[in-house]
Design a protein around this motif. Structure first.
Motif, PDB file in Angstrom:
ATOM      1  N   GLU A  85      19.637 -18.827  39.383  1.00 51.45           N
ATOM      2  CA  GLU A  85      20.365 -19.887  38.679  1.00 51.45           C
ATOM      3  C   GLU A  85      21.754 -19.406  38.293  1.00 51.45           C
ATOM      4  O   GLU A  85      21.911 -18.249  37.889  1.00 51.45           O
ATOM      5  N   GLY A  86      22.716 -20.278  38.453  1.00 51.59           N
ATOM      6  CA  GLY A  86      24.062 -19.873  38.096  1.00 51.59           C
ATOM      7  C   GLY A  86      25.023 -21.051  38.066  1.00 51.59           C
ATOM      8  O   GLY A  86      24.628 -22.209  38.280  1.00 51.59           O
ATOM      9  N   TYR A  87      26.272 -20.732  37.779  1.00 52.63           N
ATOM     10  CA  TYR A  87      27.315 -21.748  37.749  1.00 52.63           C
ATOM     11  C   TYR A  87      28.330 -21.462  38.848  1.00 52.63           C
ATOM     12  O   TYR A  87      28.817 -20.335  38.992  1.00 52.63           O
ATOM     13  N   GLY A  88      28.618 -22.488  39.626  1.00 54.09           N
ATOM     14  CA  GLY A  88      29.622 -22.376  40.669  1.00 54.09           C
ATOM     15  C   GLY A  88      30.997 -22.681  40.110  1.00 54.09           C
ATOM     16  O   GLY A  88      31.186 -22.750  38.884  1.00 54.09           O
ATOM     17  N   ASN A 109      23.044 -10.820  47.962  1.00 58.14           N
ATOM     18  CA  ASN A 109      23.757 -11.827  48.746  1.00 58.14           C
ATOM     19  C   ASN A 109      24.111 -13.047  47.899  1.00 58.14           C
ATOM     20  O   ASN A 109      25.253 -13.520  47.911  1.00 58.14           O
ATOM     21  N   VAL A 110      23.118 -13.538  47.153  1.00 60.00           N
ATOM     22  CA  VAL A 110      23.348 -14.742  46.334  1.00 60.00           C
ATOM     23  C   VAL A 110      24.412 -14.466  45.274  1.00 60.00           C
ATOM     24  O   VAL A 110      25.316 -15.280  45.054  1.00 60.00           O
ATOM     25  N   ARG A 111      24.344 -13.302  44.640  1.00 58.84           N
ATOM     26  CA  ARG A 111      25.342 -12.949  43.628  1.00 58.84           C
ATOM     27  C   ARG A 111      26.750 -12.900  44.237  1.00 58.84           C
ATOM     28  O   ARG A 111      27.713 -13.379  43.632  1.00 58.84           O
ATOM     29  N   SER A 112      26.853 -12.336  45.436  1.00 56.45           N
ATOM     30  CA  SER A 112      28.171 -12.227  46.077  1.00 56.45           C
ATOM     31  C   SER A 112      28.741 -13.607  46.420  1.00 56.45           C
ATOM     32  O   SER A 112      29.945 -13.829  46.304  1.00 56.45           O
ATOM     33  N   TYR A 113      27.874 -14.551  46.828  1.00 56.08           N
ATOM     34  CA  TYR A 113      28.353 -15.906  47.125  1.00 56.08           C
ATOM     35  C   TYR A 113      28.939 -16.545  45.871  1.00 56.08           C
ATOM     36  O   TYR A 113      30.007 -17.170  45.918  1.00 56.08           O
ATOM     37  N   PHE A 114      28.225 -16.393  44.742  1.00 60.17           N
ATOM     38  CA  PHE A 114      28.702 -16.962  43.480  1.00 60.17           C
ATOM     39  C   PHE A 114      30.015 -16.297  43.063  1.00 60.17           C
ATOM     40  O   PHE A 114      30.984 -16.980  42.709  1.00 60.17           O
ATOM     41  N   THR A 115      30.049 -14.967  43.099  1.00 55.49           N
ATOM     42  CA  THR A 115      31.218 -14.220  42.627  1.00 55.49           C
ATOM     43  C   THR A 115      32.458 -14.533  43.454  1.00 55.49           C
ATOM     44  O   THR A 115      33.546 -14.770  42.909  1.00 55.49           O
ATOM     45  N   LYS A 116      32.309 -14.553  44.793  1.00 58.37           N
ATOM     46  CA  LYS A 116      33.457 -14.803  45.672  1.00 58.37           C
ATOM     47  C   LYS A 116      34.006 -16.212  45.520  1.00 58.37           C
ATOM     48  O   LYS A 116      35.158 -16.471  45.853  1.00 58.37           O
ATOM     49  N   SER A 117      33.173 -17.131  45.013  1.00 62.37           N
ATOM     50  CA  SER A 117      33.627 -18.517  44.843  1.00 62.37           C
ATOM     51  C   SER A 117      34.209 -18.759  43.447  1.00 62.37           C
ATOM     52  O   SER A 117      34.628 -19.863  43.126  1.00 62.37           O
ATOM     53  N   ARG A 226      27.514 -21.723  51.956  1.00 61.12           N
ATOM     54  CA  ARG A 226      27.184 -20.295  52.096  1.00 61.12           C
ATOM     55  C   ARG A 226      25.741 -20.039  51.662  1.00 61.12           C
ATOM     56  O   ARG A 226      25.011 -19.288  52.314  1.00 61.12           O
ATOM     57  N   LEU A 227      25.353 -20.650  50.567  1.00 54.30           N
ATOM     58  CA  LEU A 227      23.988 -20.482  50.074  1.00 54.30           C
ATOM     59  C   LEU A 227      22.981 -21.044  51.072  1.00 54.30           C
ATOM     60  O   LEU A 227      21.985 -20.396  51.403  1.00 54.30           O
ATOM     61  N   GLU A 228      23.231 -22.247  51.565  1.00 51.93           N
ATOM     62  CA  GLU A 228      22.286 -22.902  52.465  1.00 51.93           C
ATOM     63  C   GLU A 228      22.203 -22.204  53.820  1.00 51.93           C
ATOM     64  O   GLU A 228      21.189 -22.308  54.511  1.00 51.93           O
ATOM     65  N   ASP A 229      23.255 -21.475  54.190  1.00 50.77           N
ATOM     66  CA  ASP A 229      23.247 -20.762  55.464  1.00 50.77           C
ATOM     67  C   ASP A 229      22.515 -19.429  55.390  1.00 50.77           C
ATOM     68  O   ASP A 229      22.249 -18.803  56.421  1.00 50.77           O
ATOM     69  N   ASP A 230      22.187 -18.975  54.181  1.00 51.48           N
ATOM     70  CA  ASP A 230      21.470 -17.705  54.034  1.00 51.48           C
ATOM     71  C   ASP A 230      20.020 -17.890  54.480  1.00 51.48           C
ATOM     72  O   ASP A 230      19.339 -18.824  54.052  1.00 51.48           O
ATOM     73  N   GLU A 231      19.543 -17.004  55.343  1.00 52.20           N
ATOM     74  CA  GLU A 231      18.203 -17.173  55.914  1.00 52.20           C
ATOM     75  C   GLU A 231      17.080 -17.074  54.893  1.00 52.20           C
ATOM     76  O   GLU A 231      15.965 -17.553  55.127  1.00 52.20           O
ATOM     77  N   ASP A 232      17.347 -16.475  53.729  1.00 57.78           N
ATOM     78  CA  ASP A 232      16.316 -16.359  52.699  1.00 57.78           C
ATOM     79  C   ASP A 232      16.242 -17.585  51.792  1.00 57.78           C
ATOM     80  O   ASP A 232      15.285 -17.749  51.043  1.00 57.78           O
ATOM     81  N   VAL A 233      17.276 -18.410  51.828  1.00 53.49           N
ATOM     82  CA  VAL A 233      17.360 -19.557  50.918  1.00 53.49           C
ATOM     83  C   VAL A 233      16.576 -20.746  51.476  1.00 53.49           C
ATOM     84  O   VAL A 233      16.753 -21.138  52.630  1.00 53.49           O
ATOM     85  N   GLN A 234      15.708 -21.312  50.654  1.00 52.73           N
ATOM     86  CA  GLN A 234      14.885 -22.456  51.036  1.00 52.73           C
ATOM     87  C   GLN A 234      15.506 -23.785  50.594  1.00 52.73           C
ATOM     88  O   GLN A 234      15.523 -24.754  51.338  1.00 52.73           O
ATOM     89  N   ASN A 235      15.992 -23.835  49.355  1.00 52.90           N
ATOM     90  CA  ASN A 235      16.556 -25.066  48.801  1.00 52.90           C
ATOM     91  C   ASN A 235      17.706 -24.744  47.859  1.00 52.90           C
ATOM     92  O   ASN A 235      17.688 -23.706  47.185  1.00 52.90           O
ATOM     93  N   VAL A 236      18.673 -25.649  47.798  1.00 49.21           N
ATOM     94  CA  VAL A 236      19.780 -25.528  46.850  1.00 49.21           C
ATOM     95  C   VAL A 236      19.923 -26.867  46.129  1.00 49.21           C
ATOM     96  O   VAL A 236      20.046 -27.914  46.766  1.00 49.21           O
ATOM     97  N   PHE A 237      19.890 -26.830  44.812  1.00 50.25           N
ATOM     98  CA  PHE A 237      20.056 -28.035  43.998  1.00 50.25           C
ATOM     99  C   PHE A 237      21.264 -27.852  43.086  1.00 50.25           C
ATOM    100  O   PHE A 237      21.546 -26.737  42.644  1.00 50.25           O
ATOM    101  N   HIS A 238      21.961 -28.942  42.779  1.00 46.42           N
ATOM    102  CA  HIS A 238      23.156 -28.837  41.933  1.00 46.42           C
ATOM    103  C   HIS A 238      23.346 -30.134  41.156  1.00 46.42           C
ATOM    104  O   HIS A 238      22.648 -31.127  41.399  1.00 46.42           O
TER     105      HIS A 238
END
Length: 246
Positions: A85-88, A109-117, A226-238
């Motif tokens: 869970e985080g804030y974009g 990976n997930v942390r890096s996507y959030f941080t880079k954005s 970026r999140l949805e393209d990660d092979e480990d990610v199943q769902n993204v909600f916002h």
């Protein structure tokens, strides 16, 4: 129509438009369910439901069977379900569901996507108050059973919203929304009363949607992609308000 249905109608599920990603997602869920409750769908309700989802997505039978077999294969990856869970950018709340055999890799990976954005990853449970966790069933209408009568009957089983909808081919279907914890009760009622379940899943419906400018939307969508393209990610909600809701 209620909030859950309107949000779902507007939501862009890019992943579900990509067949190979859809198969990967359902396959992981099938493996996890078979490992937890056994490989026999007749005695494993969750596996039975996921096999219905696979059928609805036109997933090949042998792909489904391989996913079940993985649950008993000692050399196969051991997937664990975990949420992040985080804030974009611009304060948009983002809930990520993953199935991974290496949490260290996935969280990095997930942390890096959030941080880079320009966003930040928070602690588990930090966004729970912003989303309702729902069970969502799609069923075929049953002759002689009206929507109002069905709704009155299903209230006792945890359903709090029921609406008419249609699939991509224009066939009529009914969408049911209920509490996350009521999933098994709803599934049991539908199966015992002869309703054909097309698919069932869990959704996180935001309590409130946040408006953004077109420029802000662009940067938020980059993170979501970026999140949805990660092979480990199943769902993204916002909780970003979608363009076609405005």
């Amino acid at each position: 129509m209620g909030r859950a249905f309107e949000y779902r109608k507007a939501r862009k599920l890019k992943r579900w438009g990509n067949m190979s990603r859809t198969f990967t997602r359902i396959g992981k869920e099938i493996t996890i369910a078979a490992k937890a409750g056994g490989p026999d769908p007749s005695t494993n309700p969750r596996l039975r439901a996921l096999m219905q989802n696979a059928k609805a997505a036109n997933m090949p039978k042998d792909t489904v069977e391989r996913a079940i077999k993985k649950a008993t294969d000692k050399d196969a990856s051991d997937f664990k379900e975990i949420t992040y869970e985080g804030y974009g950018p611009h304060g948009i709340a983002i809930f990520v569901e993953a199935a991974t055999d290496n949490n260290t890799r996935t969280v990095a990976n997930v942390r890096s996507y959030f941080t880079k954005s320009g966003g930040s990853l928070g602690t588990q449970g930090s966004l729970t108050f912003l989303f309702d966790h729902k069970s969502v069933f799609k069923i075929k209408p049953k002759e002689g059973v009206g929507l109002e009568d069905l709704e009155l009957e299903l209230i006792d089983y945890g359903v709090d919203e029921l609406v008419d909808d249609e699939d991509e081919e224009g066939n009529e279907l009914v969408v049911l929304y209920g509490g996350f914890e009521d999933y098994s009760n709803i599934q049991k009622y539908l199966e015992e009363n002869g309703f054909e379940i097309i698919s069932s899943e869990f959704e996180r419906i935001p309590n409130d949607l946040k408006e953004v400018t077109p420029e802000q939307r662009e940067s938020i969508n980059k993170l979501l992609e970026r999140l949805e393209d990660d092979e480990d990610v199943q769902n993204v909600f916002h909780n970003m308000k979608e363009e076609d809701e405005e």
